[in-house]
Design a protein around this motif. Structure first.
Motif, short mmCIF file in Angstrom:
data_model
loop_
_atom_site.label_atom_id
_atom_site.label_comp_id
_atom_site.label_asym_id
_atom_site.label_seq_id
_atom_site.Cartn_x
_atom_site.Cartn_y
_atom_site.Cartn_z
N PRO A 86 0.84 -1.20 0.00
CA PRO A 86 0.00 0.00 0.00
C PRO A 86 0.88 1.25 0.00
O PRO A 86 1.72 1.41 0.88
CB PRO A 86 -0.81 -0.13 1.29
CG PRO A 86 -0.09 -1.13 2.12
CD PRO A 86 0.69 -2.01 1.22
N THR A 87 0.66 2.10 -1.00
CA THR A 87 1.57 3.20 -1.28
C THR A 87 0.83 4.51 -1.43
O THR A 87 -0.24 4.55 -2.02
CB THR A 87 2.32 2.88 -2.60
OG1 THR A 87 3.04 1.67 -2.43
CG2 THR A 87 3.28 4.00 -2.99
N ILE A 88 1.41 5.57 -0.87
CA ILE A 88 0.82 6.90 -1.06
C ILE A 88 1.75 7.77 -1.87
O ILE A 88 2.97 7.57 -1.86
CB ILE A 88 0.51 7.59 0.29
CG1 ILE A 88 1.76 7.65 1.17
CG2 ILE A 88 -0.62 6.87 1.02
CD1 ILE A 88 1.57 8.43 2.47
N ILE A 89 1.16 8.73 -2.59
CA ILE A 89 1.97 9.70 -3.33
C ILE A 89 1.80 11.06 -2.66
O ILE A 89 0.67 11.48 -2.39
CB ILE A 89 1.55 9.81 -4.80
CG1 ILE A 89 1.73 8.46 -5.50
CG2 ILE A 89 2.37 10.87 -5.52
CD1 ILE A 89 1.82 8.55 -7.00
N ILE A 90 2.91 11.71 -2.40
CA ILE A 90 2.87 13.06 -1.87
C ILE A 90 3.12 14.01 -3.03
O ILE A 90 4.19 13.98 -3.65
CB ILE A 90 3.95 13.28 -0.78
CG1 ILE A 90 3.96 12.13 0.24
CG2 ILE A 90 3.75 14.63 -0.10
CD1 ILE A 90 2.67 11.95 0.99
N GLY A 91 2.14 14.83 -3.31
CA GLY A 91 2.21 15.70 -4.47
C GLY A 91 1.27 15.20 -5.54
O GLY A 91 1.15 14.00 -5.77
N THR A 149 4.68 2.54 1.97
CA THR A 149 5.60 3.20 1.05
C THR A 149 5.06 4.57 0.67
O THR A 149 3.86 4.75 0.54
CB THR A 149 5.74 2.37 -0.25
OG1 THR A 149 6.04 1.03 0.09
CG2 THR A 149 6.83 2.92 -1.14
N ALA A 150 5.97 5.54 0.51
CA ALA A 150 5.56 6.87 0.07
C ALA A 150 6.42 7.30 -1.11
O ALA A 150 7.63 7.11 -1.11
CB ALA A 150 5.70 7.87 1.21
N ILE A 151 5.73 7.84 -2.10
CA ILE A 151 6.44 8.41 -3.26
C ILE A 151 6.45 9.91 -3.09
O ILE A 151 5.40 10.53 -2.93
CB ILE A 151 5.72 8.02 -4.56
CG1 ILE A 151 5.71 6.50 -4.70
CG2 ILE A 151 6.41 8.67 -5.77
CD1 ILE A 151 4.90 5.99 -5.87
N LEU A 152 7.64 10.49 -3.10
CA LEU A 152 7.78 11.91 -2.83
C LEU A 152 7.93 12.68 -4.14
O LEU A 152 9.01 12.73 -4.72
CB LEU A 152 8.98 12.15 -1.93
CG LEU A 152 8.95 11.36 -0.61
CD1 LEU A 152 10.26 11.50 0.14
CD2 LEU A 152 7.78 11.78 0.26
N ALA A 153 6.82 13.25 -4.60
CA ALA A 153 6.83 14.00 -5.86
C ALA A 153 6.52 15.46 -5.56
O ALA A 153 5.64 16.07 -6.15
CB ALA A 153 5.82 13.40 -6.83
N VAL A 154 7.24 15.99 -4.60
CA VAL A 154 7.12 17.40 -4.19
C VAL A 154 8.53 17.98 -4.07
O VAL A 154 9.49 17.24 -4.03
CB VAL A 154 6.39 17.53 -2.83
CG1 VAL A 154 4.90 17.36 -3.01
CG2 VAL A 154 6.93 16.55 -1.81
#
Lengths: 211, 211
Positions: A86-91, A149-154
């Motif tokens: 389970p993954t989140i995207i920031i941005g 998990t986090a994807i950092l797109a900021v």
DNA sequence: TAGATTGTTAATCGATTAACAATC
DNA sequence: TAGATTGTTAATCGATTAACAATC
């Protein structure tokens, strides 16, 4: 875990390439391949391929080579592409949107369950079938859905002020697109993979100058 | 050219990181730094930093260290960030849009002068101040504007069928986001930098499994 | 001058390649 | 069995680290 703690990062970074090529060979109906042929195809030495694979197990067979389907399955397991982390995207900018498509298209072990942004313009809008949520609500969301998990797109600054909170919320792995050097601040038991686009582009710049 | 042909890729790949940190130090008003301090900041050894920098010249001064502004300028020159390489983007999806913002925001030596796509829906629309053009017109465009760099933000199959034409049009450097392995097919005098997002994500997957 | 810190050489460490015995 | 090709050990190569003399 830490089944493969002795294996060097150089080896690990070649695994996805092996996996991609094997999947491709499989889709083209091929059954077996020798380290020799595989090396030629992928642009490495046969020695290196055998050495690399043997870090994880004896997947080949003398006199025969490697069974493509089996090997692809083994490497897939090692990389965890059959998981559904389970993954989140920031941005929620263009990069985030591109990555969401990417990740849902390919089966590489991650599943986007939330998207967060601070821009009020974007809140409530949908990306695919997921609604963009307010970054302020992230702790609540994590309590309820436990992303790992986090994807950092900021940008860098946003990551600087946010990473600690995400760690506290239970995030164990970061795919970092900002050039905030997360690896330097985060503890040992957190996985960070940087996709420093800046560095990649500047390296290209150097190489062009050298032509 | 090929001024630095003896320098290994490992060294070169650290240059952008040095450059980023130096620019940051500069913006924070710092004047000088020793290899010791810099090493601590950036997470490397002082030895390595001195060794790396000396591949390109004696930028430091005994007893003093390195002048941040001067060093940042030197590395910037080596990376070519002061150039304005005319650059086209192939593909006008989310990834392309993200990259356009990126590249115009940062001054890293590239200038987008054209965007191409095959989707009729997108043609004529604007990304920033650049109109999206038909991929069919790319040869004509290249004749008129002579771009030297192409960013490939399209799938594998599109790259497979397109790269030769781009080379024929005079493209010297590729920033490749597809997982078509361009390096294996392209000639020696073309620069290719892969940003294999798949490989990066799968590497993260492995690292998470190992925690 | 004395202290600091580089540039550079030598030592160590790790990764890649070569070779070959084991075995399918 | 003979041929092919792996798994694995040994040799080579390159990259990193340590040390120190040069010098600002």
């Amino acid at each position: 875990m830490s089944k493969y703690s002795g294996v060097s990062l150089s080896v690990i970074r070649r695994l996805p390439r092996y996996y991609r090529f094997l999947k491709d060979l499989k889709s083209r109906g091929m059954e077996r391949i020798s380290s020799q042929e595989f090396a030629k195809l992928i642009g490495l030495t046969a020695s290196q391929i055998r050495q690399d694979l043997n870090c994880f197990g004896g997947f080949g067979q003398q006199g025969y080579g490697y069974n493509i389907e089996a090997l692809s399955g083994e490497i897939g397991k090692i990389l965890g592409v059959y998981e559904n982390r389970p993954t989140i995207i920031i941005g929620a900018g263009n990069l985030a949107m591109a990555l969401i498509n990417y990740i849902s298209l390919k089966q590489e072990g991650f599943k986007i369950i939330g998207i967060f942004d601070s821009d009020p313009e974007k809140l409530g809008k949908k990306a695919g079938d997921i609604e963009i949520m307010d970054i302020a609500d992230i702790e609540q969301f994590c309590k309820e859905h436990s992303p790992t998990t986090a994807i950092l797109a900021v940008p860098k600054t946003a990551v600087a002020s946010l990473w600690q909170k995400l760690v506290d919320c239970g995030i164990k792995g970061f795919w970092n697109f900002s050039n905030f050097d997360l690896k330097l601040v985060v503890s040992e038991n957190i996985a960070v993979e940087n996709a420093h686009l800046d560095d990649s582009l500047m390296t290209l710049g150097f190489c062009i100058n050298e032509l």
